[in-house]
Scaffold this motif. Structure first.
Motif, PDB file in Angstrom:
ATOM      1  N   HIS A   1      13.992  43.708  27.757  1.00 29.44           N
ATOM      2  CA  HIS A   1      13.341  45.012  27.585  1.00 29.44           C
ATOM      3  C   HIS A   1      11.866  44.967  27.978  1.00 29.44           C
ATOM      4  O   HIS A   1      11.025  44.456  27.231  1.00 29.44           O
ATOM      5  CB  HIS A   1      13.488  45.474  26.140  1.00 29.44           C
ATOM      6  N   ARG A   2      11.571  45.539  29.148  1.00 33.90           N
ATOM      7  CA  ARG A   2      10.205  45.546  29.670  1.00 33.90           C
ATOM      8  C   ARG A   2       9.770  46.943  30.081  1.00 33.90           C
ATOM      9  O   ARG A   2       8.932  47.125  30.963  1.00 33.90           O
ATOM     10  CB  ARG A   2      10.101  44.570  30.848  1.00 33.90           C
ATOM     11  N   TYR A   3      10.346  47.946  29.445  1.00 33.68           N
ATOM     12  CA  TYR A   3       9.972  49.320  29.736  1.00 33.68           C
ATOM     13  C   TYR A   3       8.604  49.623  29.089  1.00 33.68           C
ATOM     14  O   TYR A   3       8.153  48.893  28.189  1.00 33.68           O
ATOM     15  CB  TYR A   3      11.040  50.293  29.242  1.00 33.68           C
ATOM     16  N   PRO A   4       7.925  50.670  29.533  1.00 33.67           N
ATOM     17  CA  PRO A   4       6.596  50.987  28.997  1.00 33.67           C
ATOM     18  C   PRO A   4       6.598  51.165  27.485  1.00 33.67           C
ATOM     19  O   PRO A   4       7.441  51.869  26.932  1.00 33.67           O
ATOM     20  CB  PRO A   4       6.241  52.300  29.702  1.00 33.67           C
ATOM     21  N   GLY A   5       5.680  50.473  26.837  1.00 36.42           N
ATOM     22  CA  GLY A   5       5.529  50.606  25.389  1.00 36.42           C
ATOM     23  C   GLY A   5       6.510  49.800  24.568  1.00 36.42           C
ATOM     24  O   GLY A   5       6.514  49.926  23.336  1.00 36.42           O
ATOM     25  N   ALA A   6       7.350  48.975  25.197  1.00 34.76           N
ATOM     26  CA  ALA A   6       8.374  48.219  24.452  1.00 34.76           C
ATOM     27  C   ALA A   6       7.722  47.480  23.286  1.00 34.76           C
ATOM     28  O   ALA A   6       6.719  46.791  23.440  1.00 34.76           O
ATOM     29  CB  ALA A   6       9.076  47.235  25.380  1.00 34.76           C
TER      30      ALA A   6
ATOM     31  N   ALA B   1      15.391  54.707  18.963  1.00 36.02           N
ATOM     32  CA  ALA B   1      14.144  53.939  18.938  1.00 36.02           C
ATOM     33  C   ALA B   1      13.569  53.747  20.331  1.00 36.02           C
ATOM     34  O   ALA B   1      12.342  53.767  20.515  1.00 36.02           O
ATOM     35  CB  ALA B   1      14.409  52.581  18.281  1.00 36.02           C
ATOM     36  N   THR B   2      14.424  53.556  21.335  1.00 33.90           N
ATOM     37  CA  THR B   2      13.919  53.360  22.697  1.00 33.90           C
ATOM     38  C   THR B   2      13.228  54.611  23.207  1.00 33.90           C
ATOM     39  O   THR B   2      12.129  54.550  23.770  1.00 33.90           O
ATOM     40  CB  THR B   2      15.065  52.965  23.645  1.00 33.90           C
ATOM     41  N   ALA B   3      13.846  55.766  23.018  1.00 31.18           N
ATOM     42  CA  ALA B   3      13.236  57.023  23.451  1.00 31.18           C
ATOM     43  C   ALA B   3      11.915  57.262  22.726  1.00 31.18           C
ATOM     44  O   ALA B   3      10.919  57.679  23.333  1.00 31.18           O
ATOM     45  CB  ALA B   3      14.195  58.184  23.201  1.00 31.18           C
ATOM     46  N   ALA B   4      11.903  57.001  21.423  1.00 30.34           N
ATOM     47  CA  ALA B   4      10.688  57.210  20.639  1.00 30.34           C
ATOM     48  C   ALA B   4       9.561  56.295  21.085  1.00 30.34           C
ATOM     49  O   ALA B   4       8.377  56.628  20.943  1.00 30.34           O
ATOM     50  CB  ALA B   4      10.985  56.990  19.159  1.00 30.34           C
ATOM     51  N   THR B   5       9.910  55.145  21.642  1.00 31.44           N
ATOM     52  CA  THR B   5       8.910  54.213  22.163  1.00 31.44           C
ATOM     53  C   THR B   5       8.421  54.649  23.541  1.00 31.44           C
ATOM     54  O   THR B   5       7.219  54.640  23.827  1.00 31.44           O
ATOM     55  CB  THR B   5       9.512  52.801  22.264  1.00 31.44           C
TER      56      THR B   5
ATOM     57  N   SER C   1       4.360  56.613  25.618  1.00 29.81           N
ATOM     58  CA  SER C   1       3.787  55.825  26.719  1.00 29.81           C
ATOM     59  C   SER C   1       3.829  56.601  28.027  1.00 29.81           C
ATOM     60  O   SER C   1       2.849  56.637  28.782  1.00 29.81           O
ATOM     61  CB  SER C   1       4.533  54.502  26.872  1.00 29.81           C
ATOM     62  N   LEU C   2       4.972  57.227  28.329  1.00 34.45           N
ATOM     63  CA  LEU C   2       5.114  57.981  29.568  1.00 34.45           C
ATOM     64  C   LEU C   2       4.255  59.247  29.566  1.00 34.45           C
ATOM     65  O   LEU C   2       3.764  59.673  30.616  1.00 34.45           O
ATOM     66  CB  LEU C   2       6.581  58.352  29.793  1.00 34.45           C
ATOM     67  N   ALA C   3       4.076  59.854  28.391  1.00 34.25           N
ATOM     68  CA  ALA C   3       3.330  61.109  28.304  1.00 34.25           C
ATOM     69  C   ALA C   3       1.877  60.954  28.720  1.00 34.25           C
ATOM     70  O   ALA C   3       1.226  61.937  29.097  1.00 34.25           O
ATOM     71  CB  ALA C   3       3.405  61.658  26.875  1.00 34.25           C
ATOM     72  N   ASN C   4       1.373  59.732  28.678  1.00 33.73           N
ATOM     73  CA  ASN C   4      -0.019  59.514  29.068  1.00 33.73           C
ATOM     74  C   ASN C   4      -0.245  59.690  30.562  1.00 33.73           C
ATOM     75  O   ASN C   4      -1.376  59.932  30.993  1.00 33.73           O
ATOM     76  CB  ASN C   4      -0.462  58.101  28.653  1.00 33.73           C
ATOM     77  N   GLU C   5       0.794  59.555  31.386  1.00 28.93           N
ATOM     78  CA  GLU C   5       0.610  59.676  32.833  1.00 28.93           C
ATOM     79  C   GLU C   5       1.504  60.721  33.486  1.00 28.93           C
ATOM     80  O   GLU C   5       1.174  61.241  34.548  1.00 28.93           O
ATOM     81  CB  GLU C   5       0.859  58.321  33.500  1.00 28.93           C
ATOM     82  N   ALA C   6       2.634  61.064  32.864  1.00 31.08           N
ATOM     83  CA  ALA C   6       3.562  62.023  33.471  1.00 31.08           C
ATOM     84  C   ALA C   6       3.008  63.446  33.390  1.00 31.08           C
ATOM     85  O   ALA C   6       2.150  63.761  32.555  1.00 31.08           O
ATOM     86  CB  ALA C   6       4.909  61.950  32.767  1.00 31.08           C
TER      87      ALA C   6
ATOM     88  N   GLY D   1       2.514  57.728  14.223  1.00 30.17           N
ATOM     89  CA  GLY D   1       3.031  59.049  14.583  1.00 30.17           C
ATOM     90  C   GLY D   1       2.789  59.422  16.032  1.00 30.17           C
ATOM     91  O   GLY D   1       2.652  60.607  16.362  1.00 30.17           O
ATOM     92  N   ASP D   2       2.775  58.421  16.943  1.00 30.65           N
ATOM     93  CA  ASP D   2       2.401  58.702  18.342  1.00 30.65           C
ATOM     94  C   ASP D   2       3.352  59.673  19.039  1.00 30.65           C
ATOM     95  O   ASP D   2       2.933  60.471  19.882  1.00 30.65           O
ATOM     96  CB  ASP D   2       2.244  57.411  19.149  1.00 30.65           C
ATOM     97  N   LEU D   3       4.636  59.649  18.681  1.00 35.58           N
ATOM     98  CA  LEU D   3       5.578  60.612  19.266  1.00 35.58           C
ATOM     99  C   LEU D   3       5.187  62.038  18.901  1.00 35.58           C
ATOM    100  O   LEU D   3       5.182  62.940  19.746  1.00 35.58           O
ATOM    101  CB  LEU D   3       6.998  60.319  18.780  1.00 35.58           C
ATOM    102  N   PHE D   4       4.817  62.233  17.649  1.00 38.45           N
ATOM    103  CA  PHE D   4       4.458  63.578  17.188  1.00 38.45           C
ATOM    104  C   PHE D   4       3.108  64.023  17.766  1.00 38.45           C
ATOM    105  O   PHE D   4       2.894  65.206  18.025  1.00 38.45           O
ATOM    106  CB  PHE D   4       4.448  63.616  15.663  1.00 38.45           C
ATOM    107  N   GLN D   5       2.224  63.074  17.983  1.00 37.59           N
ATOM    108  CA  GLN D   5       0.946  63.393  18.631  1.00 37.59           C
ATOM    109  C   GLN D   5       1.185  63.904  20.048  1.00 37.59           C
ATOM    110  O   GLN D   5       0.543  64.862  20.494  1.00 37.59           O
ATOM    111  CB  GLN D   5       0.043  62.163  18.662  1.00 37.59           C
ATOM    112  N   ALA D   6       2.137  63.259  20.752  1.00 39.43           N
ATOM    113  CA  ALA D   6       2.444  63.691  22.120  1.00 39.43           C
ATOM    114  C   ALA D   6       3.030  65.097  22.131  1.00 39.43           C
ATOM    115  O   ALA D   6       2.742  65.906  23.024  1.00 39.43           O
ATOM    116  CB  ALA D   6       3.404  62.697  22.777  1.00 39.43           C
ATOM    117  N   ILE D   7       3.835  65.415  21.113  1.00 42.05           N
ATOM    118  CA  ILE D   7       4.417  66.758  21.022  1.00 42.05           C
ATOM    119  C   ILE D   7       3.334  67.790  20.702  1.00 42.05           C
ATOM    120  O   ILE D   7       3.264  68.861  21.312  1.00 42.05           O
ATOM    121  CB  ILE D   7       5.530  66.784  19.958  1.00 42.05           C
TER     122      ILE D   7
END
Length: 487
Positions: free
Chosen positions: A48-53, A186-190, A194-199, A300-306
Motif C-alpha cells: 500500500h503506497r497510495y497517497p496518505g497511506a 478506511a482506504t477511501a477515508a485516507t 490527500s487527493l483533495a489538496n491537489e485535485a 477529522g481531515d476527511l470532514f475538513q475536506a468536505i
C-alpha cells in the motif's frame, strides 16, 4: 538442493517479523527462515503506497510489545516501514529473509515428520525445495496481487483513468483533475483528504455509509508524558494500556449499548460537518458500530475536506459508466477524469499455498480452527491472524507466545509432531462459519466465506475476536489439551 530449517515462516510482514523475533529470543539455537513472495518486507506496508497511506490502528498497540513505539499514535506507511526496518536491524533478521520466494505447495509426511515446500524464485527458471519440522504461516489474509473490484461491465466505456489503491502508480498526478473515489472504508477515508489538496474536486461515492471516528494524530496523554522523559519502554507501556482500555470500552459499548455508541459517533461527525448536512444519508450506517470497522479520521481531515468544498459525499448506486463518468441510479451523474476503486481487497487464505497431508490434499472448507492459530488435522503448522476490532499485532504477540510455548513443549517431551484433533465428545458440535455475520460482516469476509475453514461452537474450536478475552485465555491455555494429539 534442499534447504532444511527447524522452523519456516511464510511472510515478512508485521506477523512474520514478529514471529522471527520471538524465535530468536526464545530459541537462539534453532534454525529458521522467512520466505517472502514480495521484493521487500512489510506485507501490507510494502503493497500500500497510495497517497496518505497510514495506520488505521494506533501504533502503541499495532507496534510490537517488545519494541517500543515512540512516535505519534497514528503513523504514516513510511513511518511504519522505518519501524519495521529497525526491528530487522536490531534483531539481525536480514540474513534469514529470502525475498521474491513464493511458496507454491506444502506437503507433510508423517514418516519423516517434515514439511516439504516447493518454492519459485523471482527471476529463476527452476523451483527450490525447503524442508522444515514446523511451518508458521504469517502471510496475512488478503491477496497482494489483485485488489477487489466489482464486476462492472460498462467500466470499460469510461475513457479516463481507473486505479485501484492497491496498485497505485507512483507517478500518478491528480492535479486539477475531477476524482471519484468509489468506496467509503478506511482506504477511501485516507485517500480523499490527500487527493483533495491537489485535485480539482474529489467525490466519495458510496452505496452505504461507514462509521468514522475523528481522533488526533497524537493522544493527549502522550503530550503530557513526553516532557517527563520517561524510558521508552515505560512510555510505550503506559500509552499501550491507555489505548487498550479505551478500545475495550468502545467494543463493550458496541455490544451492550450499540445505539448509544452510534449516537456518540454521529454527534461528533455532525459537529465537524456544515450545518444542515444530511448526516443520516451519508454517515449513519445500517449496521451496528464495530459490526464492520470504525474508520479512523486523524484530526477529522476527511470532514475538513468536505467543509472546505474540496470534497463531497454521494450516497447512491452505479447504473453504468460512460465515456465521461458515472451515471447513478437516482438519475444524477458524476463527471470524472480519474476513478479510484477503493472497493476493498480479496481474501487469500494462507498465501494461496496448496497443502497436502500424507498424500491427501487439504480442503480447508472441511476443517475447523483450533484457537484461531492451528487447523484441525494439520500437523506442525500454526498461523497468525490478528483482530478485526483491535490492533492486529496484539493478537500476533499472543500467538507468538503460544507457538513458542508449543515448540518448547515438543522438545521437552520428545515429541516429533502435534495434530489438533476433534475429540469424540466434540465430534457432533455445530460447525459455524469463519466469521459470523451478526458479529463481523465486512464485505471481504462475507465474499470469501465459502472458501474458508470454519469454527465450532465451543473452545478450543473457536477463533477469539476480542483482546480483552484472549489476553487471559491464550497465555493460560494448557498444552496438554486433549484436542492436541502428540506423537
Amino acid at each position: 538442493m534442499t534447504q532444511d530449517f527447524d522452523v519456516l515462516i511464510i511472510g515478512a510482514g508485521i506477523s512474520g517479523l514478529g514471529a522471527a523475533c520471538h524465535l530468536r529470543q526464545r530459541f537462539p539455537d534453532r534454525s529458521f527462515c522467512l520466505l517472502e513472495a514480495m521484493p521487500g518486507f512489510g506485507g501490507t506496508w510494502w503493497t500500500h503506497r497510495y497517497p496518505g497511506a497510514r495506520s488505521d490502528s494506533d501504533l502503541f498497540t499495532y507496534g510490537y510489545g517488545f519494541k517500543p513505539w515512540t512516535g505519534r499514535a497514528i503513523a504514516s506507511a513510511e513511518e511504519i516501514r522505518a519501524y519495521l526496518d529497525e526491528v530487522i536491524a536490531e534483531n539481525d533478521l536480514a540474513p534469514h529473509i529470502r525475498y521474491g520466494h513464493k511458496v507454491q505447495s506444502a506437503i507433510w509426511s508423517s514418516d519423516t515428520h517434515r514439511w516439504t515446500l516447493t518454492v519459485t524464485r523471482e527471476g529463476a527458471d527452476e523451483s527450490q525445495t525447503f524442508t522444515t519440522a514446523f511451518l508458521w504461516i504469517c502471510a496475512g489474509y488478503y491477496d497482494h496481487e489483485q485488489g477487489h473490484t466489482p464486476d462492472w461491465p460498462t467500466l470499460k466505456d469510461f475513457q479516463g483513468q481507473v486505479v485501484h489503491p492497491q496498485h497505485w502508480p507512483q507517478d500518478l498526478s491528480c492535479e486539477d483533475r475531477r476524482v471519484v473515489v468509489i468506496g467509503s472504508g478506511a482506504t477511501a477515508a485516507t485517500l480523499i483528504p490527500s487527493l483533495a489538496n491537489e485535485a480539482a474536486h474529489v467525490t466519495m461515492l458510496q452505496r452505504s455509509p461507514t462509521f468514522f471516528a475523528a481522533e488526533p494524530w497524537e493522544h493527549p496523554l502522550a503530550a503530557q508524558l513526553r516532557p517527563l522523559h520517561l524510558p521508552d519502554a515505560w512510555f510505550h507501556e503506559i500509552m499501550r494500556r491507555a489505548f487498550v482500555a479505551r478500545s475495550d470500552e468502545v467494543i463493550r459499548l458496541s455490544f451492550e449499548q450499540p445505539e448509544a455508541l452510534r449516537a456518540l459517533l454521529l454527534d461528533d461527525v455532525r459537529a465537524r460537518l456544515p450545518e444542515g448536512y444530511d448526516l443520516d444519508r451519508h454517515f449513519n450506517p445500517r449496521y451496528r458500530p464495530w459490526q464492520q470497522r470504525i474508520a479512523k479520521v486523524p484530526d477529522g481531515d476527511l470532514f475538513q475536506a468536505i467543509r472546505s468544498g474540496r470534497a463531497s459525499v454521494v450516497t447512491d448506486t452505479i447504473e453504468r459508466f460512460d465515456v465521461q463518468g458515472i451515471q447513478l441510479a437516482s438519475g444524477e451523474r458524476l463527471d470524472a477524469d480519474l476513478i479510484v476503486t477503493a472497493t476493498g481487497f480479496n481474501l487469500k487464505l494462507f498465501g494461496g499455498i496448496r497443502f497436502e497431508v500424507d498424500g491427501v490434499p487439504v480442503d480447508w472448507r472441511e476443517r475447523v480452527t483450533y484457537r484461531g492459530l492451528m487447523i484441525e488435522g494439520v500437523p506442525n503448522m500454526a498461523y497468525t491472524q490478528g483482530y478485526f476490532r483491535s490492533s492486529w499485532t496484539l493478537r500476533a504477540d499472543l500467538v507468538c507466545d503460544w507457538v513458542c510455548r508449543l515448540l518448547a513443549h515438543l522438545r521437552e517431551q520428545g515429541h516429533a509432531m502435534v495434530v489438533p484433533t476433534v475429540p469424540e465428545a466434540d465430534a457432533g458440535m455445530p460447525r459455524r462459519p469463519w466469521s459470523e455475520a451478526d458479529n463481523f460482516n465486512a464485505g471481504y469476509v462475507m465474499r470469501a466465506q465459502a472458501t474458508l475453514f470454519g469454527q465450532g461452537d465451543r473452545h478450543p474450536w473457536r477463533h477469539g475476536l476480542e483482546y480483552a478475552e484472549e489476553r487471559v485465555i491464550l497465555p493460560g491455555a494448557s498444552l496438554r489439551d486433549e484436542a492436541l494429539v502428540y506423537r
